[in-house]
Write a protein that holds these residues in place. Structure first.
Motif, short mmCIF file in Angstrom:
data_model
loop_
_atom_site.label_atom_id
_atom_site.label_comp_id
_atom_site.label_asym_id
_atom_site.label_seq_id
_atom_site.Cartn_x
_atom_site.Cartn_y
_atom_site.Cartn_z
N LEU A 1 31.62 15.54 35.73
CA LEU A 1 32.31 16.61 36.23
C LEU A 1 31.94 17.11 37.58
N MET A 2 30.49 17.01 37.92
CA MET A 2 30.20 17.20 39.41
C MET A 2 30.92 16.23 40.34
N SER A 3 30.90 15.06 39.78
CA SER A 3 31.36 14.05 40.79
C SER A 3 33.04 14.34 41.02
N LYS A 4 33.50 14.45 39.93
CA LYS A 4 35.19 14.84 40.07
C LYS A 4 35.30 16.03 41.03
N ALA A 5 34.27 16.83 40.60
CA ALA A 5 34.45 18.03 41.78
C ALA A 5 34.11 17.97 43.32
N PHE A 6 33.05 17.29 43.39
CA PHE A 6 32.82 16.70 44.69
C PHE A 6 34.03 15.77 45.55
N GLY A 7 34.72 15.14 44.61
CA GLY A 7 35.67 14.25 44.99
C GLY A 7 37.13 14.84 45.14
N ARG A 8 37.34 15.85 44.17
CA ARG A 8 38.68 16.42 44.55
C ARG A 8 38.68 17.89 44.98
N LEU A 9 37.47 18.62 44.99
CA LEU A 9 37.59 19.97 45.42
C LEU A 9 37.88 20.11 47.07
N PRO A 10 38.82 21.12 47.38
CA PRO A 10 38.69 20.98 48.84
C PRO A 10 37.49 21.39 49.65
N ASP A 11 37.18 21.32 50.95
CA ASP A 11 35.96 21.70 51.67
C ASP A 11 35.87 23.08 51.67
N THR A 12 37.24 23.83 51.82
CA THR A 12 36.98 25.39 51.69
C THR A 12 36.50 26.10 50.29
#
Length: 946
Positions: free
Chosen positions: A800-811
């Motif tokens: 889940l953390m890997s998906k979050a780092f890859g998909r969440l916008p920088d903001t």
């Protein structure tokens, strides 16, 4: 004494009031009243000796008067219940303080303890000279007549006295600050408190006296003129000053009524003693502060028959002892200028030599050179009639001492030498500048002879530059030069039993525990097992004393662990006061620790976490099974009575540690442990739905509750708990906060109510929803906290953390990362290694492999409209197909085990992929196993190439 003794002085003062005052009647009343106070005090049948606190002039006058009068009874203004301590002064090195201490209160408001009263004693004080004379002179009785320590707090307003405010201190070392706090927050008993209580009057005196603080004014205008004065002049001047300050005090001064009650108390006690002992008042001497000598209470004097009812003491049990003091501690407690007591001590030593006076000192007093046997006192000299000495003293300027060039030159040379040692670039020119500046400042302040204060100001002006190169500034160096901060010590014979026991038990260490320096003690417990008791005592002292008194450098004491080598920094001599106060609580250190632990767990604000900490301390230090079980039973009571879960993380951590300890050392768990687990299981199940929706309950607390329930579940079920209670609690929980929603999902997964595929699908929907993306870090934080109750979710959290780092916008991602790091560090540091290890197993081990690495959660079987009808979904060509084609034997064995045919081999070898047959369908429908094998094969290939 005739009423006309001060008639001429009274007339002069009244004429001056009429000539210069705007309201002559008011001023005339004050001036006339001051003369009346002097006349009344000196005309009393019982001789009154007025003193000022730690005044060399008072001490000189006291020595002279004691040798002349040789009284048979000395009444001293000091708490009457401190009298037994005075005999122990000969076993100490001054300055020390008499202390009355009480922790178990009876009759005082709850929460007002502990109570402590201290009365510091220095050699340059009139009270010590009177004590030494009375204790070492045969046939002399010393009677303390001031109110008891119990009455000190009875008469204080409010529930608890305010802590005394320390005088402004200069920059100095940490040790100097510690010395200034030797008295702690005790209430001080001042003998001879003599300072204006009218702020405007003090400011007026300082301004016109051209001085900075009260201590300097007193030294210039009272100390120096009275040092060589005769006894009558001294008495009249001191009573006059006391009367002046008494009459000019503010009307709202709350100390006035207490001072008058003290005076009534003292006169009542003296009349009682005279009535019972039959002593002749002519052979008695009453030593009190000049402020009290000018008393106007109706009980004043032996001729008064006005009664005064002394209230009984409370049921509080007071303990008494001597504690070390210091000159800076006296200054801080009584609001004196920094260095004033040191300067007074230096002035006292010089005055003894100058006037040829031999002071009184207790036989065997520590810290002084041995002297010849005391010569017998001469016959007492008869006292002549008292004459008016005030008129001449007030009319004529004091005879100023001439410049003592040798003394000033010595100061200037020594301060330059001391400054160079402390990093200052001082030279002979600076010594000359200090000498000339001292004379200049004395002249500007109307002094013929520079005082230590003038010299101190001159040294700061000439030597101190923009910065202080070392740890001490020039002002502090001057204090050291003029005598330093002398620190007292209580001798071994005067210590309470506990302190002596500590010194005796630590003797095998071979260190001098009386030194105030930090000493290193090395303990090789493997080679010298006889040092084991010393180590055990040091760990208990570590638990009871201030942090820097006993500090371990190497070694630790935890459940199930014992050090074979230890290293300690010991500063017991510096913290002698703390050890002495331990002696007020018990006879041995073990008894004190047991009492403190019992008092802690039965305190009104005690919690289950506090009780578990006490249980752990009991196991580590006391080893008493009975006492440990008592504390454990109390922990069960506290847990059952709690209505919040604020301490749930601490409770979980401690009970886990205790269970691990008992499982490793005992054949069975104690009854209190089993009761704690069952009570905690029911307690947290009951509070779980409320904690999920309560906004004031944090995510960490809810995670700790779930961690307790799941980690203790097997033991709780074995002890008779019902798992349905936990399932119902989870089903009834309906949180709204994102982090708590994640915790609920993790709990449902742990209970088997939510499969991992459903949990992954829920999280993928959150990531695909633009409205939820800003709140997704909160969900992720909840999943991180869920590793406490559900450690099996660790791979999923990494995913889940890997998906979050890859998909969440920088903001969204960048502001959340610092918060994630601080949360993990502060609330869940033990979870970080778990995540790191799982990430190490999941991600590639080498950087080149990152480009071709495919996350294991990304591979999915091909499905949809492009799949061929009537046949099973084909497995995508690639490394999996190559792996199967190159290793058919393993696949044949699996197919045979599953009862499938092997028709697929020819199609695979033909390059069409495993599209036909039951094996191909099976592999196409369940690609995760083949993907994992392929990833494992790739890893092994990389390792082989290395």
């Amino acid at each position: 004494m005739s009423q006309g003794t001060f008639g001429a002085l009274r007339g002069q003062l009244l004429d001056a009031a009429a000539a210069f005052a705007d309201a002559p009647s008011a001023l005339a009343d004050i001036l006339s009243g001051m003369v009346d106070d002097v006349d009344r005090a000196l005309g009393e049948e019982l001789e009154i000796f007025p003193v000022c606190h730690h005044s060399p002039a008072s001490a000189l006058a006291m020595v002279r008067r004691l040798r002349e009068k040789q009284p048979k009874v000395v009444y001293l203004e000091l708490c009457e219940d401190l009298r037994p301590l005075l005999d122990e002064l000969r076993n100490c090195r001054l300055p020390v303080a008499l202390q009355a201490f009480a922790s178990d209160l009876d009759g005082f408001p709850p929460g007002s303890g502990p109570l402590s009263v201290v009365a510091p004693i220095t050699e340059a004080s009139a009270e010590y000279q009177a004590i030494a004379y009375a204790l070492d002179t045969p046939g002399v009785e010393l009677v303390l007549v001031d109110r008891s320590a119990d009455h000190v707090f009875q008469w204080l307003p409010g529930e608890r006295p305010a802590e005394p405010q320390a005088a402004p201190a200069d920059d100095d070392t940490a040790g100097h600050e510690e010395d200034a706090a030797l008295h702690g927050d005790a209430v001080g008993v001042e003998i001879g408190d003599l300072r204006p209580r009218f702020a405007e009057l003090e400011a007026h005196l300082l301004h016109h006296g051209k001085v900075r603080h009260w201590s300097e004014w007193w030294d210039q205008y009272v100390e120096q003129p009275l040092a060589g004065a005769d006894y009558d002049t001294y008495r009249q001047v001191m009573v006059l000053i006391g009367s002046l300050f008494r009459r000019l005090r503010p009307a709202e001064d709350d100390r006035s009524s207490r001072d008058e009650d003290r005076e009534r108390y003292m006169w009542t006690r003296m009349r009682e003693h005279l009535a019972t002992s039959g002593a002749d008042p002519a052979d008695c001497l009453y030593v009190c502060g000049a402020y009290h000598a000018a008393s106007r209470v109706e009980q004043f004097g032996l001729s008064s028959d006005v009664p005064y009812d002394i209230s009984p003491r409370t049921g509080t049990r007071w303990l008494y002892g001597l504690i070390p003091s210091s000159q800076s501690a006296i200054e801080a407690q009584f609001g004196l200028a920094s260095g004033s007591v040191s300067i007074a001590a230096a002035t006292w030593s010089k005055a003894l030599t100058r006037w040829g006076v031999t002071s009184f000192r207790l036989d065997g007093q520590k810290g002084a050179a041995k002297r010849a046997k005391r010569a017998p006192l001469p016959a007492p000299a008869p006292q002549g009639p008292v004459t008016d000495r005030l008129s001449g003293f007030l009319a004529n300027p004091p005879a100023l001492d001439g410049l003592d060039e040798a003394e000033l030159l010595g100061w200037c040379v020594d301060i330059v030498r001391l400054a160079r040692r402390n990093g200052y670039l001082a030279s002979t020119a600076d010594a000359i500048a200090v000498f000339e500046t001292s004379i200049l400042l004395a002249g500007m302040r109307n002094r013929a002879r520079p005082t230590p204060y003038d010299f101190q100001d001159a040294a700061v002006t000439c030597i101190e530059k923009d910065v202080v190169p070392g740890r001490r500034d020039v002002r502090r160096l001057c204090e050291i030069l003029l005598g330093g901060d002398r620190i007292g010590q209580v001798g071994y014979e005067a210590l309470p039993p506990l302190a002596r026991d500590v010194y005796d038990r630590l003797e095998p260490l071979g260190v001098d525990l009386e030194k105030r320096t930090i000493q290193r003690a090395l303990l090789d417990l493997a080679a010298n097992p006889e040092l084991g008791p010393c180590s055990h005592l040091l760990w208990m002292l570590r638990r009871l004393l201030p942090e820097d008194a006993v500090r371990p450098i190497m070694g630790e004491r935890r459940l199930g662990e014992r050090s074979i080598q230890e290293s300690w920094d010991l500063a017991i001599g510096r913290h002698q006061r703390s050890i002495i106060e331990l002696g007020y609580e018990g006879v041995t250190v073990e008894q004190v620790l047991e009492q403190r632990l019992r008092r802690t767990v039965w305190a009104p604000k005690a919690t289950a976490a506090v009780a578990l900490a006490a249980v752990e301390d009991s196991i580590l230090y006391l080893g008493s099974r009975r006492f440990t079980e008592e504390l454990g039973a109390r922990a069960v009571e506290l847990l059952s009575a709690e209505r919040t879960v604020d301490d749930a993380p601490d409770v979980l951590r401690r009970i886990r540690r205790l269970l691990a300890h008992y499982r490793a050392t005992e054949p069975a768990l104690p009854e209190w442990c089993e009761a704690f687990v069952t009570a905690g299981y029911a307690h947290y199940c009951t509070l779980l739905p409320t904690a999920f929706v309560d906004e004031e309950t944090g995510v960490r607390q809810v995670a700790a509750m779930l961690g307790f329930l799941f980690s203790m579940e097997s033991l709780a079920l074995a002890l008779g708990c019902d798992r349905a209670q936990l399932e119902l609690a989870v089903q009834q929980s309906h949180p709204a906060a994102p982090a708590k929603v994640a915790l609920l999902w993790a709990a449902r997964f742990q209970l088997g109510l939510m499969p991992l595929a459903e949990l992954r699908e829920q999280c993928d929907e959150l990531l695909a929803n633009p409205l939820v993306i800003p709140a997704f870090p909160l969900y992720l934080s909840g999943f991180v906290q869920a590793l406490e109750p559900a450690p099996a979710l660790t791979p999923f959290v990494v995913e889940l953390m890997s998906k979050a780092f890859g998909r969440l916008p920088d903001t969204v991602l960048l502001p959340w990362l610092p918060k994630l790091i601080t949360t993990l560090r502060d609330q869940a540091p033990e979870l970080v290694p778990v995540l790191v290890r799982e990430a190490g197993r999941t991600f590639p081990a080498a950087l080149p492999a990152v480009d071709t690495w495919v996350p294991p959660w990304s591979a999915r079987p091909r499905s949809g409209p492009d799949a061929a009808p009537g046949r099973a979904p084909a497995l995508a060509a690639g490394p999996v197909a190559d792996l199967l084609a190159g290793n058919p034997a393993a696949c044949d064995a699996v197919a045979a085990l599953l009862g499938c045919d092997g028709e697929w081999r020819s199609t695979v070898q033909a390059g069409d992929g495993p599209g036909h047959g039951e094996v191909g369908a099976l592999l196409a429908l369940h690609p995760e196993t083949a993907d994992a094998v392929a990833v494992l094969f790739d890893h092994r290939t990389v390792a082989a190439s290395r």
